[in-house]
Design an enzyme around this catalytic site. Structure first.
Site, mmCIF file in Angstrom:
data_model
loop_
_atom_site.group_PDB
_atom_site.id
_atom_site.type_symbol
_atom_site.label_atom_id
_atom_site.label_comp_id
_atom_site.label_asym_id
_atom_site.label_seq_id
_atom_site.Cartn_x
_atom_site.Cartn_y
_atom_site.Cartn_z
ATOM 1 N N ASN A 64 0.799 -1.226 0.000
ATOM 2 C CA ASN A 64 0.000 0.000 0.000
ATOM 3 C C ASN A 64 0.832 1.278 0.000
ATOM 4 O OD1 ASN A 64 -2.702 -1.151 0.059
ATOM 5 N ND2 ASN A 64 -2.147 -1.903 2.096
ATOM 6 N N ARG A 203 -22.061 -18.301 -31.477
ATOM 7 C CA ARG A 203 -21.054 -17.495 -30.774
ATOM 8 C C ARG A 203 -21.127 -16.042 -31.260
ATOM 9 N NH1 ARG A 203 -16.228 -19.299 -28.330
ATOM 10 N NH2 ARG A 203 -14.632 -17.679 -28.129
#
Length: 448
Positions: A64, A203
């Protein structure tokens, strides 16, 4: 990038889900009703931004606060949250001393979480509930993920208005994905799989398919009542905020880092400053342009080491119309050596005292320039105020923590080893970004 780990949010209350914004008149009516309510003395809700930044990251130690494109990772979201100007308070929840120091340096308040909610098994909801108990004045909690460095103020502003203006109880960020999903082949299926969201015989092409909305983990906003009384971050009247894919960045493991760094340089939020207007750069010589060492010969002559990359960077910046002033102190360099430095670089060289701010302020005022038009590169504690005030500021990688925390950009390179060139390239990159944005705004105005 590596597969994303979702925060443990606790159980999800699948209440009423709504996604659409209300149009023109209806939204304006709700805004007027809110304003009228405040005029009548109704309590205005306290909205807090909360970034969870535990020190025990398993994938990347102290992830972080690791530097990403010159800024601590958590700094990217803290800057965006503060510049959104929608929050009554901005907090970082942590259990680590170094993360606390960085959070405060970036203007956040700190919730020092208890050991009970700092375990590997602790959920985000556990920590947020503890924060809510300790801060009873907070009515709406906006949990922002530290690992989302491409988050911009407008993302948070538009999402939060769904709660403050449109009456949602919770709003979270999503991204649209065009990915065909298949069932995992379990042992009892003999390795056979089947499609989950499409028909292989039909598809669809990408352009013929809307795709699916997936949580991208950038933020989760919710009311206090939902968090404390229902124990969820997603519940009640639920809304989502769709972010474009280029802003959906997350970092879990080391391999994500270089990819994220390139993405944030292109799509990250660098603040309100207009770097295209930078007209003056101050650069400390000792520790920035040099490695801080002065070599004294037997004949009492002085020598300093400078990197050709840094000198080239200064020439590039001057060609771009930016005035460069090099700062030296009598303790670091003699007048003779300062004169040689000015001749070699073509820059003005200014002798500064124990507090560089006094001399820099005088020069800046004589030029009639606002601080936002000034870039400053410093190295140590005496430079801190200048680093904070300048529109753009930087410190080398090896600078003391007090300077690194004050600077808006921290170089990968060390002083005297390319740090100045790196900062110059950073300035020019932001200038290009700003010019591109101006052009984009011009195009928008032309068409609408």
């Amino acid at each position: 990038m590596a597969a994303r780990k979702r925060p443990r949010l606790g159980p999800v209350d699948m209440g009423e889900v709504e996604v659409g914004d209300k149009h023109g008149g209806e939204e304006e009516k709700e805004r007027e009703e809110r304003d009228n309510g405040e005029e009548k003395g109704e309590k205005r809700r306290h909205v807090a931004a909360l970034v969870l930044a535990r020190g025990g990251s398993k994938g990347i130690p102290l992830k972080n606060i690791k530097m990403l494109a010159g800024v601590p990772l958590v700094g990217w979201v803290l800057r965006a949250a503060q510049d959104a100007r929608m929050f009554d308070s901005v907090w970082v929840s942590t259990d680590h001393d170094e993360i606390e120091k960085v959070a405060r340096a970036w203007g956040a308040q700190v919730h020092r979480r208890s050991p009970e909610v700092s375990r590997d098994s602790s959920s985000s909801l556990d920590t947020i509930q503890e924060f809510a108990r300790l801060n009873p004045e907070v009515d709406v909690i906006c949990n922002i993920q530290a690992t989302s460095p491409c988050l911009h103020p407008f993302h948070m502003k538009e999402a939060l208005e769904k709660i403050t203006l449109l009456g949602y109880d919770s709003v979270f960020s999503v991204v649209r994905r065009h990915q065909f999903r298949w069932q995992e082949a379990k042992q009892d299926t003999n390795g056979v799989t089947s499609p989950l969201n499409m028909n292989p015989s039909k598809r669809p092409r990408r352009q013929d398919w809307d795709g699916e909305l997936c949580e991208n983990g950038s933020f989760y906003f919710a009311t206090r009542d939902l968090i404390m009384n229902q124990g969820v971050l997603q519940g009640g009247k639920i809304g989502y905020y769709e972010m474009l894919p280029e802003y959906s960045v997350d970092i879990d493991v080391d391999i994500d880092w270089p990819v994220a760094e390139q993405r944030v340089l292109r799509f990250g939020y660098f603040g309100h400053e207009k770097p295209e207007e930078v007209q003056l750069m101050f650069c400390l010589v000792s520790g920035c342009l040099t490695d801080g060492q002065t070599i004294v010969s037997g004949s009492k002559g002085e020598m300093v080491h400078m990197n050709t990359k840094d000198l080239t960077g200064l020439r590039i910046l001057r060609r771009e119309g930016v005035e460069v002033v090099l700062l030296v102190s009598n303790e670091d360099m003699s007048k003779t050596l300062s004169d040689k430095l000015a001749k070699r670089t073509g820059c003005d060289v200014m002798q500064v005292g124990a507090e560089p701010l006094d001399d820099v302020q005088k020069w800046r005022k004589e030029k009639g320039l606002d601080w936002k038009l000034v870039a400053f590169m410093g190295f140590d504690e005496p430079d801190v105020e200048c680093l904070k005030l300048a529109g753009l500021s930087a410190a080398p990688q090896d600078a003391p923590a007090v300077a690194v925390n004050a600077a808006k950009y921290t170089c990968h390179a060390r002083g005297g080893q390319g740090a100045v060139r790196e900062f110059v390239e950073h300035i020019l990159l932001l200038k290009k970004k700003a010019m591109a944005q101006v052009e984009q705004d011009r195009i928008h105005r032309k068409h609408f």
